[in-house]
Design an enzyme around this catalytic site. Structure first.
Site, PDB file in Angstrom:
ATOM      1  N   LYS A   1       4.661 -14.468   1.517  1.00 47.33           N
ATOM      2  CA  LYS A   1       4.594 -15.169   0.234  1.00 47.33           C
ATOM      3  C   LYS A   1       6.048 -15.326  -0.216  1.00 47.33           C
ATOM      4  O   LYS A   1       6.462 -14.862  -1.292  1.00 47.33           O
ATOM      5  CB  LYS A   1       3.746 -14.347  -0.759  1.00 47.33           C
ATOM      6  CG  LYS A   1       3.399 -15.067  -2.044  1.00 47.33           C
ATOM      7  CD  LYS A   1       2.416 -16.210  -1.860  1.00 47.33           C
ATOM      8  CE  LYS A   1       2.178 -16.913  -3.187  1.00 47.33           C
ATOM      9  NZ  LYS A   1       1.429 -18.173  -3.062  1.00 47.33           N
TER      10      LYS A   1
ATOM     11  N   TYR B   1       0.812  -1.223   0.000  1.00 46.24           N
ATOM     12  CA  TYR B   1       0.000   0.000   0.000  1.00 46.24           C
ATOM     13  C   TYR B   1       0.848   1.277   0.000  1.00 46.24           C
ATOM     14  O   TYR B   1       0.335   2.358  -0.269  1.00 46.24           O
ATOM     15  CB  TYR B   1      -0.949   0.023   1.203  1.00 46.24           C
ATOM     16  CG  TYR B   1      -2.099  -0.958   1.125  1.00 46.24           C
ATOM     17  CD1 TYR B   1      -2.384  -1.647  -0.051  1.00 46.24           C
ATOM     18  CD2 TYR B   1      -2.914  -1.190   2.228  1.00 46.24           C
ATOM     19  CE1 TYR B   1      -3.431  -2.541  -0.121  1.00 46.24           C
ATOM     20  CE2 TYR B   1      -3.977  -2.085   2.161  1.00 46.24           C
ATOM     21  CZ  TYR B   1      -4.226  -2.762   0.989  1.00 46.24           C
ATOM     22  OH  TYR B   1      -5.273  -3.637   0.927  1.00 46.24           O
TER      23      TYR B   1
ATOM     24  N   ASP C   1      -9.996  -9.035   7.683  1.00 51.42           N
ATOM     25  CA  ASP C   1     -11.410  -8.915   7.297  1.00 51.42           C
ATOM     26  C   ASP C   1     -12.031 -10.299   7.172  1.00 51.42           C
ATOM     27  O   ASP C   1     -13.159 -10.542   7.604  1.00 51.42           O
ATOM     28  CB  ASP C   1     -11.555  -8.194   5.947  1.00 51.42           C
ATOM     29  CG  ASP C   1     -11.763  -6.693   6.123  1.00 51.42           C
ATOM     30  OD1 ASP C   1     -11.564  -6.193   7.252  1.00 51.42           O
ATOM     31  OD2 ASP C   1     -12.131  -6.029   5.137  1.00 51.42           O
TER      32      ASP C   1
ATOM     33  N   ASP D   1      -4.740  -6.660   5.824  1.00 48.89           N
ATOM     34  CA  ASP D   1      -6.024  -6.021   5.553  1.00 48.89           C
ATOM     35  C   ASP D   1      -7.040  -7.090   5.150  1.00 48.89           C
ATOM     36  O   ASP D   1      -8.148  -7.190   5.704  1.00 48.89           O
ATOM     37  CB  ASP D   1      -5.809  -5.008   4.407  1.00 48.89           C
ATOM     38  CG  ASP D   1      -7.009  -4.143   4.147  1.00 48.89           C
ATOM     39  OD1 ASP D   1      -7.938  -4.156   4.981  1.00 48.89           O
ATOM     40  OD2 ASP D   1      -7.021  -3.444   3.111  1.00 48.89           O
TER      41      ASP D   1
ATOM     42  N   ASP E   1      -1.760 -17.698   1.010  1.00 49.04           N
ATOM     43  CA  ASP E   1      -2.909 -18.405   0.421  1.00 49.04           C
ATOM     44  C   ASP E   1      -3.366 -19.551   1.310  1.00 49.04           C
ATOM     45  O   ASP E   1      -4.568 -19.739   1.546  1.00 49.04           O
ATOM     46  CB  ASP E   1      -2.598 -18.877  -1.016  1.00 49.04           C
ATOM     47  CG  ASP E   1      -1.164 -19.346  -1.200  1.00 49.04           C
ATOM     48  OD1 ASP E   1      -0.389 -19.305  -0.222  1.00 49.04           O
ATOM     49  OD2 ASP E   1      -0.811 -19.773  -2.311  1.00 49.04           O
TER      50      ASP E   1
END
Ligand code: NAD
Length: 357
Positions: free
Chosen positions: A188, A141, A248, A244, A220
């Protein structure tokens, strides 16, 4: 103890849930002989209307003078033009940047009395208690980004320095030490160079925390395990965008967006506390918003900015107790059941708090 808390109600249901959280903090102060002073400052759309700025200088000065910041929510249809030069959410980014709030703590509150509202079967949820520590001021981000040519190409960049990973890693290891002693670092590393640096750095830090069991998961497979084995997690630390999305995803285990709290912390004790939900314009002004996300954010404020652990636990127990007694706001309604207004739910928590030892 004496503390000064700046209240940033913001927009939509923000003022309703902030008032609820403040009532609970006032009850905590009465019960424990503390003196909490609260002052209100404008932020978001309300501040744009009043001053033309989403984070007026007077609000920033009030935040600097406070021990902690308690925010409601910002934004709404009135200020939703994405090309407008000033937008409500700019205030949040400015606060994070100004106070270098690099660690975003998002616990997933799971109340046995609300198990029926979770999309996951109760037997899978049993024993689950997860705390996310999301890196908040770096990663994808915040990396360099550009749209190229005639808009037919674009790129974003995920980059981290060792220092950025270390500081959020230490917050996560310390949180795991104070909980059940397990840390899952999510990356990752099989594909991304920045995530190999992440894994190397977290692995090296582990030597300073021999009492914490560290495991690494790829993002993942973590996304799947959160739904299939939620009880296998304690603290989860991860990159900004991964955090993020994963927090959620895990939040839905709770049963309602209105339940989720958050804390944004930096190197100093002064943190920013806010419910995860937005300004909920569809229910604003009706007095029916669930105040629990804001109340649990106030509990995080007691724990992390004021060092009042026993008081934080008492608020969390009072919320669980109110739910066990059958208290339900409209977002947790089953047909035929009476639901409580924001004020009634707050009163139910405060009544339970009085009985907490
Ligand atoms: P939202 O979280 O405001 O609402 C999503 C749904 O959840 C709505 O149906 C709403 O009624 C419900 N809901 C949210 N909080 C609730 C509560 N406490 N009790 C009961 N129900 C609740 O998300 P949205 O509709 O996508 O966004 C609305 C506005 O909020 C937008 O302007 C958005 O930019 C802003 N927003 C702000 C923040 C923030 O201030 N941190 C976060 C997310 C969205």
């Amino acid at each position: 103890m004496k503390a000064h808390i700046v209240l940033l109600p913001g927009d939509g249901v923000g003022p309703e849930v902030t008032a609820a959280a403040w009532s609970v903090l006032t009850a905590v102060a009465r019960r424990g002989g503390h003196r909490f002073e609260g002052s209100e400052a404008s932020i978001g759309g309300a501040a744009i209307d009043a001053t033309g700025q989403p984070l007026p200088a007077a609000t920033l000065a009030a935040c600097e003078a406070a021990d902690a910041m308690l925010l409601g929510a910002v934004g709404g249809p009135r200020w939703s033009d994405p090309s407008a030069p000033v937008r409500p959410e700019q205030a949040l980014l400015a606060l994070r940047r100004h106070f270098e709030l690099f660690a975003n703590l998002r616990p997933v509150p799971l109340f046995p009395a609300l198990a029926a509202f979770s999309p996951v079967k109760p037997e899978r949820l049993a024993g689950a208690d997860i705390l996310f520590v999301r890196e908040l001021t770096g990663g994808l981000y915040f990396g360099e980004r550009r749209e190229q040519g005639e808009g037919d190409a674009a790129f974003d960049t995920m980059s981290y320095t060792v220092a950025e990973v270390e500081r959020v890693g230490r917050v996560a290891f310390a949180a795991a030490q104070a909980r059940r002693g397990k840390l899952t670092s999510v990356d990752k590393a099989n594909v991304l160079a920045s995530m190999r640096l992440w894994r190397r750095t977290i692995t090296r830090l582990a030597a300073d925390y021999p009492d914490v069991e560290l495991e690494h998961q790829l993002v993942d497979s973590c996304a799947m395990r959160l739904m299939t084995h939620p009880a296998s997690f304690d603290v989860v630390v991860t990159e900004n965008m991964f955090g993020d999305i994963l927090s959620d995803e895990a939040g839905v285990l709770s049963g309602s967006l209105g339940l989720l709290p958050s804390a944004s912390l930096g190197a100093a004790r002064r943190g920013l506390y806010e419910p995860v939900h937005g300004s909920a314009p569809d229910i604003a002004g009706q007095g029916i918003a669930n105040p629990v996300g804001a109340i649990l954010s106030a509990a995080l404020l007691l724990r992390h900015s004021l060092g009042l652990e026993a008081e934080a636990v008492a608020v969390e127990h009072a919320v669980a107790g109110a739910f066990a007694d059958g208290a339900r706001t409209a977002d947790l309604a089953t047909p035929g059941e009476r639901t409580l207004s924001t004020e009634e739910m707050t009163a139910a928590v405060i009544a339970r708090l009085a009985g907490e030892t």
